[in-house]
Structure formats: structure tokens, C-alpha cells
Write an enzyme that holds these catalytic residues in place. Sequence first.
Site, short mmCIF file in Angstrom:
data_model
loop_
_atom_site.label_atom_id
_atom_site.label_comp_id
_atom_site.label_asym_id
_atom_site.label_seq_id
_atom_site.Cartn_x
_atom_site.Cartn_y
_atom_site.Cartn_z
N ALA A 39 -4.31 -18.36 1.73
CA ALA A 39 -4.57 -17.09 1.04
C ALA A 39 -4.29 -15.97 2.04
O ALA A 39 -4.55 -16.12 3.22
CB ALA A 39 -6.02 -17.03 0.56
N CYS A 40 -3.76 -14.86 1.54
CA CYS A 40 -3.54 -13.71 2.40
C CYS A 40 -4.08 -12.47 1.71
O CYS A 40 -4.29 -12.47 0.50
CB CYS A 40 -2.06 -13.56 2.76
SG CYS A 40 -1.00 -13.08 1.40
N PRO A 41 -4.33 -11.41 2.48
CA PRO A 41 -4.94 -10.21 1.90
C PRO A 41 -4.20 -9.64 0.70
O PRO A 41 -4.83 -9.21 -0.27
CB PRO A 41 -4.97 -9.22 3.07
CG PRO A 41 -5.06 -10.10 4.29
CD PRO A 41 -4.21 -11.30 3.94
#
Length: 106
Positions: A9-11
Site C-alpha cells: 500500500a502507498c499513500p
Amino acid sequence: MTTIVAVTACPSGVAHTYMAAEALESAAKAKGWQIKVETQGSIGQENALSAEDVAAADLVILTKDIGIKFEERFQGKTIVRVNISDAVKRADGIMNKIEAHLAQMA
């Protein structure tokens, strides 16, 4: 055979989430390991890990740039936390470190 599960997951929830998943999958398969990667991107949870997937895993890789949803399901497992950029750019190095760690545990 080593079995790994991972959650990326990334921002922003877009490109890096999926690039990291692909890089980790390629690096693990190059070692002959089984891997299943769940992505938690902008469109939600995809390729969700089942309880059986988690139970069978020797190791869990989680990206640490943003909170991972449902992280409690990995309680009691060995967890490796990596930056999303490292997962994208240095997946082979991550797998080499994991291999060394597993060798010490054997």
C-alpha cells in the site's frame, strides 16, 4: 518451499502499490518461493489474503509508508516491514535478506 504473503500500500494508492507487488512477486519467484501479494490501493483491497494463506506463510512482508488494514491477522508471524520504494527498486535485496534470516532460523 518458502511461502510468503505480502501486503503493499502507498499513500496515493496508485502506481507504487502495484509496482511493489509485481517486484516482490518477481523476486520471490526468482528464488523458487511461493508468494501471494494483496494490494490495498485506491480502489480498495485486491487479491485478498485468506486465513489459509496467512496460516501457511513462513513470513509476511508489509509496506510501511501507510497503515495496512487488517494487520492484526498477521499476529504471531514473522513480519518484515519495508518502504514502498524499496519494494519497487530493491525487491531482490529484500529477498536476499529474508533468505539469510530464514537460513539462521533453520
